[in-house]
Design a protein around this motif. Structure first.
Motif, PDB file in Angstrom:
ATOM      1  N   ARG A   3      55.461  34.156  37.029  1.00 37.02           N
ATOM      2  CA  ARG A   3      55.899  34.149  38.428  1.00 37.02           C
ATOM      3  C   ARG A   3      55.569  35.511  39.034  1.00 37.02           C
ATOM      4  NH1 ARG A   3      58.377  29.752  39.831  1.00 37.02           N
ATOM      5  NH2 ARG A   3      59.216  30.609  41.728  1.00 37.02           N
ATOM      6  N   PRO A   4      55.260  35.548  40.317  1.00 39.19           N
ATOM      7  CA  PRO A   4      54.976  36.823  40.992  1.00 39.19           C
ATOM      8  C   PRO A   4      56.200  37.738  41.013  1.00 39.19           C
ATOM      9  CG  PRO A   4      54.231  34.966  42.312  1.00 39.19           C
ATOM     10  CD  PRO A   4      55.054  34.405  41.198  1.00 39.19           C
ATOM     11  N   PHE A   5      55.944  39.021  41.254  1.00 35.52           N
ATOM     12  CA  PHE A   5      57.010  40.020  41.273  1.00 35.52           C
ATOM     13  C   PHE A   5      57.960  39.834  42.455  1.00 35.52           C
ATOM     14  CE2 PHE A   5      54.572  41.910  44.604  1.00 35.52           C
ATOM     15  CZ  PHE A   5      55.480  42.661  45.337  1.00 35.52           C
ATOM     16  N   ARG A  37      47.392  36.471  39.309  1.00 28.35           N
ATOM     17  CA  ARG A  37      48.056  37.571  38.584  1.00 28.35           C
ATOM     18  C   ARG A  37      47.508  38.948  38.957  1.00 28.35           C
ATOM     19  NH1 ARG A  37      49.791  35.135  32.721  1.00 28.35           N
ATOM     20  NH2 ARG A  37      50.324  33.091  33.532  1.00 28.35           N
ATOM     21  N   PRO A  38      46.195  39.149  38.942  1.00 27.02           N
ATOM     22  CA  PRO A  38      45.690  40.461  39.360  1.00 27.02           C
ATOM     23  C   PRO A  38      46.054  40.776  40.819  1.00 27.02           C
ATOM     24  CG  PRO A  38      43.947  39.229  38.252  1.00 27.02           C
ATOM     25  CD  PRO A  38      45.100  38.307  38.421  1.00 27.02           C
ATOM     26  N   LEU A  39      46.010  39.767  41.675  1.00 27.37           N
ATOM     27  CA  LEU A  39      46.402  39.979  43.067  1.00 27.37           C
ATOM     28  C   LEU A  39      47.869  40.383  43.141  1.00 27.37           C
ATOM     29  CD1 LEU A  39      45.876  39.904  46.095  1.00 27.37           C
ATOM     30  CD2 LEU A  39      46.306  37.428  46.027  1.00 27.37           C
ATOM     31  N   ASP A  40      48.704  39.752  42.345  1.00 31.05           N
ATOM     32  CA  ASP A  40      50.126  40.092  42.322  1.00 31.05           C
ATOM     33  C   ASP A  40      50.342  41.538  41.885  1.00 31.05           C
ATOM     34  OD1 ASP A  40      52.949  39.151  42.558  1.00 31.05           O
ATOM     35  OD2 ASP A  40      52.959  39.724  40.432  1.00 31.05           O
ATOM     36  N   PHE A  56      57.354  41.801  51.083  1.00 32.29           N
ATOM     37  CA  PHE A  56      56.478  40.940  50.296  1.00 32.29           C
ATOM     38  C   PHE A  56      57.294  39.780  49.743  1.00 32.29           C
ATOM     39  CE2 PHE A  56      54.362  44.982  50.367  1.00 32.29           C
ATOM     40  CZ  PHE A  56      53.021  44.677  50.388  1.00 32.29           C
ATOM     41  N   ARG A  57      56.766  38.573  49.874  1.00 30.54           N
ATOM     42  CA  ARG A  57      57.402  37.376  49.347  1.00 30.54           C
ATOM     43  C   ARG A  57      56.327  36.522  48.693  1.00 30.54           C
ATOM     44  NH1 ARG A  57      60.819  40.237  50.506  1.00 30.54           N
ATOM     45  NH2 ARG A  57      62.726  39.924  51.699  1.00 30.54           N
TER      46      ARG A  57
END
Length: 127
Positions: A3-5, A37-40, A56-57
């Motif tokens: 999951r994103p941060f 993932r790298p974008l996150d 950021f969401r």
């Protein structure tokens, strides 16, 4: 599952989040993409740099509740970045490169701070 941060958001919560942040970036992500993932990671670094000035969401694109929203915005590829700036209509951000995103955010923050300073100056002069 990865999951994103950033805090998760759905279409219903977006107007309130956009009202409380002059600049809101929504990362429309999917677990299976090798790009999310790298974008996150890049977005997390930018969130530290722009702390209180940009919110950021993350929006789970695999959640059926979000499909109509993504269709209305004409999201054609994933991951996608959706920008809400100063109450304007949302727009998609084409670039996923962190240096280009940083330049965009710097410009938006500069513009927002200039407007805020100008409004503050005008209020001071009226007093």
């Amino acid at each position: 599952m990865w999951r994103p941060f950033s805090e998760s958001i759905d279409e219903v919560a977006i107007p309130e989040a956009a009202a409380h942040a002059p600049i809101l970036i929504i990362h429309a992500w999917e677990d299976w993409s090798g790009v999310s993932r790298p974008l996150d990671h890049a977005l997390k670094a930018l969130s530290l740099e722009f702390q209180d000035r940009v919110a950021f969401r993350s929006l789970d694109t695999e959640d059926p509740e979000n499909h109509d929203f993504l269709t209305r915005l004409k999201v054609m590829s994933l991951p996608a970045l959706i920008l809400y700036a100063r109450g304007k209509e949302p727009r998609l951000i084409a670039s996923r490169r962190s240096n280009e995103l940083r330049k965009l955010l710097q410009s938006l923050v500069y513009d927002w701070e200039a407007v805020t300073r100008g409004a503050g100056d005008a209020r001071t002069q009226m007093s």
